[in-house]
Each structure stands twice: as structure tokens, then as C-alpha cells.
Design a protein around this motif. Sequence first.
Motif, short mmCIF file in Angstrom:
data_model
loop_
_atom_site.label_atom_id
_atom_site.label_comp_id
_atom_site.label_asym_id
_atom_site.label_seq_id
_atom_site.Cartn_x
_atom_site.Cartn_y
_atom_site.Cartn_z
N GLU A 1 -14.78 28.55 5.25
CA GLU A 1 -14.35 27.70 6.25
C GLU A 1 -14.58 26.20 5.82
OE1 GLU A 1 -15.91 26.82 10.89
OE2 GLU A 1 -16.49 28.70 9.88
N ILE A 2 -13.69 25.24 6.22
CA ILE A 2 -13.46 24.02 5.74
C ILE A 2 -13.30 23.08 6.99
CG2 ILE A 2 -12.79 24.57 3.51
CD1 ILE A 2 -10.09 23.59 4.21
N GLU A 3 -13.65 21.98 7.08
CA GLU A 3 -13.19 20.82 7.99
C GLU A 3 -11.97 20.44 7.38
OE1 GLU A 3 -15.50 17.40 9.78
OE2 GLU A 3 -14.43 16.77 7.99
N LEU A 4 -10.77 20.61 8.18
CA LEU A 4 -9.31 20.03 7.67
C LEU A 4 -9.10 18.71 7.89
CD1 LEU A 4 -6.95 21.80 6.43
CD2 LEU A 4 -6.07 21.88 8.76
N ASN A 5 -9.58 17.93 7.25
CA ASN A 5 -9.48 16.39 7.19
C ASN A 5 -8.24 16.45 6.31
OD1 ASN A 5 -10.55 16.50 4.57
ND2 ASN A 5 -12.47 16.09 5.37
N ARG A 6 -8.00 15.02 6.05
CA ARG A 6 -6.73 14.36 5.37
C ARG A 6 -6.60 14.92 4.00
NH1 ARG A 6 -7.25 9.13 7.54
NH2 ARG A 6 -5.96 8.43 9.03
N THR A 7 -7.85 14.74 3.37
CA THR A 7 -8.10 15.36 1.90
C THR A 7 -7.80 16.61 1.86
OG1 THR A 7 -9.57 13.57 1.46
CG2 THR A 7 -9.84 15.62 0.03
N GLU A 8 -8.48 17.69 2.70
CA GLU A 8 -8.33 18.98 2.56
C GLU A 8 -7.01 19.25 3.00
OE1 GLU A 8 -10.44 20.96 1.21
OE2 GLU A 8 -12.55 19.90 1.29
N PHE A 9 -6.42 18.86 3.94
CA PHE A 9 -4.94 19.20 4.21
C PHE A 9 -4.16 18.93 3.27
CE2 PHE A 9 -0.80 18.05 6.15
CZ PHE A 9 -0.57 19.48 6.56
N SER A 10 -4.24 17.72 2.36
CA SER A 10 -3.32 17.53 1.10
C SER A 10 -3.43 18.35 0.19
CB SER A 10 -3.75 16.10 0.78
OG SER A 10 -4.85 16.01 0.11
N VAL A 11 -4.51 18.97 -0.05
CA VAL A 11 -4.95 20.03 -0.94
C VAL A 11 -4.30 21.47 -0.69
CG1 VAL A 11 -6.66 21.26 -2.26
CG2 VAL A 11 -6.92 18.90 -1.92
N ILE A 12 -4.40 21.67 0.64
CA ILE A 12 -4.02 23.07 0.99
C ILE A 12 -2.50 23.32 1.25
CG2 ILE A 12 -4.20 24.76 2.84
CD1 ILE A 12 -7.12 23.75 3.23
N ARG A 13 -1.82 22.00 1.59
CA ARG A 13 -0.59 22.08 2.03
C ARG A 13 0.17 22.21 0.45
NH1 ARG A 13 1.48 15.96 3.49
NH2 ARG A 13 0.83 14.89 1.69
N ALA A 14 -0.54 21.97 -0.48
CA ALA A 14 0.15 22.05 -1.84
C ALA A 14 -0.51 23.28 -2.76
CB ALA A 14 -0.21 20.87 -2.84
N ALA A 15 -1.05 24.03 -1.94
CA ALA A 15 -1.91 25.27 -2.33
C ALA A 15 -0.82 26.36 -2.68
CB ALA A 15 -3.10 25.68 -1.45
N ALA A 16 -1.17 27.31 -3.53
CA ALA A 16 -0.29 28.34 -3.71
C ALA A 16 -0.33 29.57 -2.74
CB ALA A 16 -0.43 29.07 -5.43
N ASP A 17 -1.15 29.72 -1.96
CA ASP A 17 -1.45 30.61 -0.74
C ASP A 17 -0.38 30.14 0.17
OD1 ASP A 17 -2.42 32.04 1.48
OD2 ASP A 17 -3.81 32.76 -0.08
N ARG A 18 0.39 30.93 0.39
CA ARG A 18 1.48 30.50 1.44
C ARG A 18 0.81 30.61 3.02
NH1 ARG A 18 7.68 32.60 3.38
NH2 ARG A 18 8.21 30.38 3.92
N CYS B 1 0.76 -1.33 0.09
CA CYS B 1 0.21 0.15 -0.19
C CYS B 1 0.70 1.32 -0.11
CB CYS B 1 -1.05 -0.15 1.20
SG CYS B 1 -0.32 0.04 2.74
N THR B 2 0.23 2.19 -0.51
CA THR B 2 0.79 3.53 -0.56
C THR B 2 -0.44 4.52 0.08
OG1 THR B 2 2.10 3.15 -2.72
CG2 THR B 2 1.50 5.71 -1.85
N VAL B 3 -0.03 5.24 0.78
CA VAL B 3 -1.07 5.83 1.98
C VAL B 3 -1.14 7.04 1.24
CG1 VAL B 3 -1.82 6.62 4.15
CG2 VAL B 3 -1.01 4.38 3.88
N LEU B 4 -2.32 7.59 0.74
CA LEU B 4 -2.74 8.88 0.38
C LEU B 4 -3.98 9.38 0.98
CD1 LEU B 4 -2.16 7.89 -3.38
CD2 LEU B 4 -0.54 9.44 -1.82
N PRO B 5 -4.39 10.68 0.81
CA PRO B 5 -5.53 11.04 1.67
C PRO B 5 -6.74 10.41 0.78
CG PRO B 5 -4.41 12.68 0.10
CD PRO B 5 -3.47 11.61 0.16
#
Length: 624
Positions: free
Chosen positions: A213-230, A16-20
Motif C-alpha cells: 500500500e502506497i500514498e499515490l503522490n506525484r512521485t509515486e504516480f510518475s513511477v507507477i504510470r511508467a511501470a511494467a504492470d498494466r 522550468c520543466t515540471v517533474l515529480p
Amino acid sequence: MTRIIKPFLLALLTLCTVLPMKAQTERSEIDDKYKWDLTPVYESDDVWEQKLEDFKTEMRKVSEFKDKLGNSASDLLAYLTFSDKLMKEGYRLYIYASLKSDMDLREMDNLARTKKIREVFISFGQLASFVSPELAAIPDETIQKFLKEEPKLGIHRMDLEDISRMKMHTLSDLEEALMAKTGMITGTAGSAYNVFSNAEMPWENMTLSNGEEIELNRTEFSVIRAAADRADRQNATKVYWDNYLKFEGTYGELLNGNVKVDVFSAKARNYESSLEAALKPNNIPVEVYHSLVENVNKNLPTFHRYLKLKQRMLGVDTLRYSDIYAPTVKGVELKYTYDEAQELILKAFKPLGKEYVNVVEQAFDNRWIDVYPNTGKRSGAYSNGAAYDVHPYILLNYTDSYNEVSTLAHELGHTMHSYYSNKTQPFATANYATFVAEVASTFNEVLLNDMMQKKLKDDDLKLSLLMSMLDGFKGTLFRQTQFAEFELKIHEMAEQGVPLTGQQLTELYGDICRKYYGHDKNVCKVEDNIGIEWAAIPHFYMGFYVYQYSTSFVASQALASKVLAGEKGAKEKYMEFISAGGSDFPIEILKNAGVDMTTSEPFEQAIAAMNDLMDQIEMILDKQ
């Protein structure tokens, strides 16, 4: 040897490769062509239940072989034939149950099936506990005599000859029976971790810079940590990992419990360490593990060069850990639909020949792959090819990014490795060792990246791809070795009698992370709460698995370079490698393919390839 001695353990069947996990769509809303067809395994749940009852009846016959294994070649063959037939069905039962469960972890009936088959295997382990000591008691000369007398024992030759090497770790009948019974509790920490981290852990809300406003679950975190907005990245890093810190104690007890199991098992079986217990069954010298950690630490300046290059491309004064997933080329994002991903992959795999590509097409067309995320579905991606008489199955959570294309290529590597091993080898030698399990998967990623590199003409697109390739070195070679170093140290602490707490684990992980990222050298500043990241890594419950991502990555780089260069016989040797299964020890199988993992040469080649990628990036940046 594991198939003979421990046929009831299935912990490593799933690669397995663990992804959000993106959990927004109900499974019923997804077209069937993008979902598994499990009927080739069993036609229905009712059929599975009947097969389970048949298995339970059949497994009790193992007692008929007690005190007979060393009597004659025919008696030994009779047991091994019985064991292979039983295990072939057992693997099938387990796979059906686990795949059904992973479709929706909320479905208790599906979860119950996986528990049923695990308990049955534990029961079988107790019934078959006499096998290990009885085999170990057979004199070496008798084993050789049996092999000469009965040609059909030939497929078991490696396992039988390996018994002598492992005799000191084989216990008495009573001790083996007790060890088998521990299987009822030894997986508890991992199971609890899986349920809590995947289904029950609460998530914090976060307000984005645009006011959403969002719920910062795994999926959202994976998106936001790769977002352009620092600012969003930094805020998400604080909120997400601070939330994990709230459960530091719980996660600490879970991992501590798991490590204690490893230490207990190693001591009970007379190993010098948990590391030796994990590596010796596959004849991997512990020096290979230590050498990997040492070589990576020695080459941290190369990793720091990558980080400084990322800083340059991001245009930030100080690179932070929260920046490492950020897009480095503004306005450029490689995105592909699933249909487009299939086209790219089929083209990338052409160097391996028409037959290889045709099998991949079967995987696409015949529902070997569960493609899209749905509510309740297991996170991540994996390939499971342990059902010998059935094709392998792949789980994805596909979301159109290039990383997802790469993940698909990766899992197809596992699938093709299993497909060709099952097709070429008898059941007794079809199951390949975990040490080589990630070679074919990362090999496929190299093929994909090479094709994409030639395909893209625009400098910005090239930069994006080259950085994605470098991110592979970061994520697989350096990050997985960072995990391996952490895993080794926590086991060493436990072996020295040091109790592991969540706080200690966080401090240790943070120290290692800061060393790797050059925190004290001002290469990359690691935020204080990153130390809790260990709690989000499920591989720490898989017993020294992670280092093999790094060693496999190194081996695959060497093998792929030979194939792509058109080296004579390279493709044929690679196809022999993925067809070899467990017919030899993994180190020897890789040597036959052209890579010697007992030397530093493959590692040095990988570092050279990484530096070459950075040279290419700097040339483009200087030109711009």
C-alpha cells in the motif's frame, strides 16, 4: 522593451520543466557538493536584508527622472543607466530569495523573503509608472536624434526604437500607476495554485498488485504510470485523477482567476486578445501560434503512427492513455547515476567545442546545481540565469533514470544560453525572449540522444532509446501544442464572456485530449477522468508560455541537425545565437542562426525526423 517599460515584472525569469518531486530525504542528509552554493549571490540572509533596504532607498530616486526623459540624450541616458543598475541588483535579490525558498517550501522565512521582494517590485512599479507614457510621448525623430548625439544609448537602440511600435498599448500616467497597483493581486491565483498543489493537496492511498500500500503522490504516480504492470498503471490512473476531480471546483476557480487577469490586462492595454498581448511585446506574430496548432492538427496521423507503434511494442489489443508512459522494451531500463550522467553529457556536448564543455564542467564542479530531491523541495527542474554578474543556477530532482539525464542536459541548455548571453551582451540586452528560451535546452537533448544512439549497440537498448526520443516528440511537440490549444480556447471563451468552471475546463480538455490521441478512431482510448489533467499543469499560470516548448523544439531540431552534420559555420552560428540575448527580436535571432519560424519548413523537418525514427524502430522490430 520590457526592461525599460516593465522592469518590475519578474514572472518569466525562471525557466522550468515540471517533474515529480521525490520527498523522502532531509536536506541535511545530502552532501554539500550536490547542493547550491548561494554565497556568490549574497553571503548570508543578513546581507540580503541589508541589500533589500539599500534597494528600497535607491528605487525611490526614480522620481527624480520624472518629466525629464525627453529633455535630452543625456537625461535619457541617465535614467536608463540608473534603471539598469537598479534592476541588476533587483534580479539578484529576487533570485536569492526564490532559490532559498525552493530548497524547502515549508520554511516560512524563505517564503517571506520572496513575498518581500515581490512587494518591493510592485512598489517600484508604482513609483516608475510615469516611465512608459513619458517614453511613449517622445517623438520618433527625437529618439533618432538622441541616438546620434549619444553613442552610449546604442545598447538601448532596439528598445527605444520599439517604443513607437508599442505606443498604442502604453497608457497615461494615472492609468499606468493603477495597472502597477494591480500587481498586488494579479499573481494571487498562481501563488495559491503553487502552495496548494505542491504542499497542501491531500493524496489517496493505493494498493499495488504485489499487496504493497502506497500514498499515490506525484512521485509515486510518475513511477507507477511508467511501470511494467498494466493493472497497476490503470488502477493508479483511476485513483490519481479521481483524486484531482475532488478538487475540480477549486482548481477551476484558480485557473479562471488567472485567465481573467490575462483578459483584463489585454483589454486595459488595448490589445485585440490575450494572445496578442502575450506575443506582441516580443514582436511574435499571432499567426505563429495559430500556425503551430494548425500544423500539429494536420499531422496528427504522424502522432497516431507513434501511438500504434507503442501499441505494437507493448503487445496490447487496445492502447490506453494509461499505457503511454509504459516501458516498451521489457527488461530494459536505461539508468545512470549522477556522476555517470555528467560523463555522458560532457561527451555529448563536444560538437560545440572545448570552451562550451569547460563551462559545463564549472557548473558540475562549482555547485551551480542542486541535484537531489529532499523533503519540502520544489518539484521539477529549472534553470535561472537572471543574476547578470553571477553564474546561472539549476534545480533538479535527480533519480537516476535516463529521462533525468535528459532533463539535466535540457537545463544546462538554459544555463549555457544565460551564461553566454550575460557574458557577451550588456545588461540592457542580455535577457533573451521566452520565444527562444527553450531552443538551447532542447538542442542539448538532441545532442545527447545523438551520442547515445551511436553509443548503444544492443538492439533492445537502441529500441529503448529511440522510443525515448519519440517520447520527446510526443511530450514536447504534440503534448505542449495540445496544452497550447487548450490555453488558447479558454482565453477565447473568457474573452467572449463565458465563465470558466472546473467542470467546463475538464470537458474541454478531455475533448482536445481525445482528438489528439485518436480516441474516436480507436488509436488510443482516453480514460474518462483524464479530462482533469489540466489541473496538474502549472504552466497554464504562465501566460501562453507552453507553445514555445513546441516552437523551440522545432527550431532546435533544425539547428542541431546542421551542427551534427558538420555544416560549415553551423556551430559558430549556434554559439552566436546563444550569445545574442535580447539584442534583436527572437524571430530575427533565429533567422540569423538559420531557422525561419514564420515558415512551415522547420516544422516539416521535425515531422520528417520523427518519421525517420519510427522507420528505424520498425526496421529493428521487423528484423527481430
